[in-house]
Design an enzyme around this catalytic site. Structure first.
Site, PDB file in Angstrom:
ATOM      1  N   HIS A 177       0.865  -1.147  -0.078  1.00 16.90           N
ATOM      2  CA  HIS A 177       0.015  -0.015  -0.074  1.00 16.90           C
ATOM      3  C   HIS A 177       0.866   1.379   0.071  1.00 16.90           C
ATOM      4  O   HIS A 177       0.406   2.207   0.500  1.00 16.90           O
ATOM      5  CB  HIS A 177      -1.051  -0.054   1.173  1.00 16.90           C
ATOM      6  CG  HIS A 177      -2.203  -0.698   0.929  1.00 16.90           C
ATOM      7  ND1 HIS A 177      -3.089  -0.123  -0.178  1.00 16.90           N
ATOM      8  CD2 HIS A 177      -2.781  -1.923   1.377  1.00 16.90           C
ATOM      9  CE1 HIS A 177      -4.141  -1.032   0.061  1.00 16.90           C
ATOM     10  NE2 HIS A 177      -4.058  -2.144   0.864  1.00 16.90           N
ATOM     11  N   HIS A 215      -6.535  -3.637 -10.926  1.00 19.59           N
ATOM     12  CA  HIS A 215      -7.118  -3.488  -9.648  1.00 19.59           C
ATOM     13  C   HIS A 215      -8.466  -3.382  -9.548  1.00 19.59           C
ATOM     14  O   HIS A 215      -9.160  -2.768 -10.564  1.00 19.59           O
ATOM     15  CB  HIS A 215      -6.478  -2.040  -8.907  1.00 19.59           C
ATOM     16  CG  HIS A 215      -6.896  -1.828  -7.638  1.00 19.59           C
ATOM     17  ND1 HIS A 215      -7.923  -0.881  -7.358  1.00 19.59           N
ATOM     18  CD2 HIS A 215      -6.491  -2.195  -6.595  1.00 19.59           C
ATOM     19  CE1 HIS A 215      -7.887  -0.669  -6.099  1.00 19.59           C
ATOM     20  NE2 HIS A 215      -7.084  -1.490  -5.523  1.00 19.59           N
ATOM     21  N   GLU A 243       2.984  -5.436  -4.274  1.00 14.73           N
ATOM     22  CA  GLU A 243       2.269  -4.482  -4.856  1.00 14.73           C
ATOM     23  C   GLU A 243       2.559  -3.203  -3.873  1.00 14.73           C
ATOM     24  O   GLU A 243       2.717  -3.210  -2.859  1.00 14.73           O
ATOM     25  CB  GLU A 243       0.772  -4.649  -4.823  1.00 14.73           C
ATOM     26  CG  GLU A 243      -0.162  -3.605  -5.228  1.00 14.73           C
ATOM     27  CD  GLU A 243      -1.486  -4.037  -5.092  1.00 14.73           C
ATOM     28  OE1 GLU A 243      -2.350  -3.163  -5.098  1.00 14.73           O
ATOM     29  OE2 GLU A 243      -1.793  -5.449  -4.909  1.00 14.73           O
TER      30      GLU A 243
END
Length: 381
Positions: A191, A291, A215
């Site tokens: 994140h 996403h 990610e």
């Protein structure tokens, strides 16, 4: 055929929908969810409706170009999210008009089913958290036979943390690998919470369990920092959920900053732009993993592009994306895949009484202004 009405609905937390009605009775749906900006995107759609009313809904590219280019200031998360939902709804109308799934209008499918991954993780290494995580894993495996799962370190991360904090996450990661075995893919979403140095350190700590990818190890604004992490980590790095349009992805491509990209079909410009971004990525041998952490309309729109681009790897899927309380026939996961949509347009029928309502209460989404470090400074969500 002309557009005669544009309506918006807020039926669930983290879910804003747009409904475009034509004078023939054909209706198209899109999703304009932008967490933390519920009134901004709503207002943007209302402004854009002034242009769209009375127009031919089948001129999708013309409308995309007008909405993106007609104002002096281009892009931004509010405009691009509004444009994305409108674009999805227009493609839904087009598919229904020609009586084919939308992906048939995009060139036809290159695969027979869509591979998906589920969200699953361990919050901490306490016995209670481990029991809860094991129960969810068993439910997911029984329900959909998933072979890929995504988790994250969660919480707040400073520029560096003591060994105990890092070790707790590392232990959870290896526990997950032990539970699922080597036939499953595991990936982790940081994140954008980390500094490059901390991201590299933690990635090296988990490299032995062979992640599918990490990610957003660092914030998305600095592509060189992202490339630094990629260059020092021995497994794939991914990014893209906060990049809006092919122009924002261009530098990522040219610097070969990541292995995989994750454009969001409800933020990056809808179905039209998602396909263009994927086509650009193909030149750089980058695969796409769109996403989608919101609702079933957005998820269904992503699957239209997943069906037609050769460099698709896997689709993010959260529980809400299957639409079990919004779609008349929710999406079904079998052996970690969803069959190609067969119905015209985006492939679903909504339950009107559930979709066409407004919950009327806004709760903070994705932290933001209410997320602080223990010294009072602002922390990233």
């Amino acid at each position: 055929m002309k557009i005669v009405k544009i309506e918006q609905f807020f039926p669930r937390r983290r879910m804003r929908l747009i409904k475009i009605t034509t004078d023939t009775g054909i209706v198209g749906w899109g999703e304009t969810t932008l967490e933390g900006k519920p009134r901004s995107t709503w207002a943007a759609v209302e402004e854009l409706a002034d242009y769209l009313i009375g127009k031919d809904p089948l001129r999708i590219e013309h409308h995309w170009q007008h909405i993106y280019r007609s104002a002096f200031y281009r892009g931004g998360n509010v405009l691009m999210t509004a444009l994305s939902g409108i674009d999805q709804a227009l493609w839904d109308i087009a598919g229904k008009y020609f009586n084919v799934p939308t992906y048939q209008l995009l060139g036809g499918p290159v695969r027979d089913r869509i591979r998906v991954y589920a969200h699953w993780g361990i919050r901490d290494s306490s016995e209670r958290a481990l029991d809860a995580a094991r129960e969810r894993l068993e439910m997911l495996q029984e329900k959909g036979g998933y072979k890929a799962f995504k988790s994250g370190p969660g919480g707040k991360w400073r520029a560096h943390e003591p060994p105990a904090v890092i070790d707790r996450f590392v232990k959870c990661a290896y526990t997950m690998r032990e539970w699922v075995g080597d036939d499953c893919e595991l990936c982790f979403d940081f994140h954008g919470k980390m500094t490059p140095a901390l991201a590299v350190e933690i990635c090296h700590e988990i490299k032995g369990m062979r992640p599918m990818f990490v990610e957003e190890p660092v914030p998305q604004e600095n592509v060189d920092a992202l490339k630094h992490v990629s260059d020092h980590v021995p497994f794939p790095i991914a990014t893209g959920e906060r990049l809006l349009s092919r122009w924002e992805f261009r530098t990522v491509f040219e610097k070969n900053a990541v292995a995989y990209i994750q454009p969001d079909g409800s933020h990056a410009g809808g179905i039209s732009e998602l396909k263009r971004i994927a086509n650009m990525a193909e030149v750089y041998y980058m695969h796409i993993m769109p996403h989608c952490a919101i609702g079933p309309v957005a998820f269904s729109a992503c699957m239209q592009v997943d069906a037609v681009v050769p460099n698709f790897l896997i689709q993010e899927q959260v529980d809400a994306g299957l639409g079990e309380d919004l779609l008349q026939d929710p999406w079904v996961v079998r052996d970690g895949h969803i069959d190609l949509p067969a119905r015209p347009g985006l492939g679903f029928d909504l339950i009107a009484k559930e979709a066409e309502r407004n919950i009327g209460v806004y709760e903070e989404e994705l932290g933001g202004e209410y997320f602080y470090e223990n010294d009072g400074s602002v922390a990233d969500w």
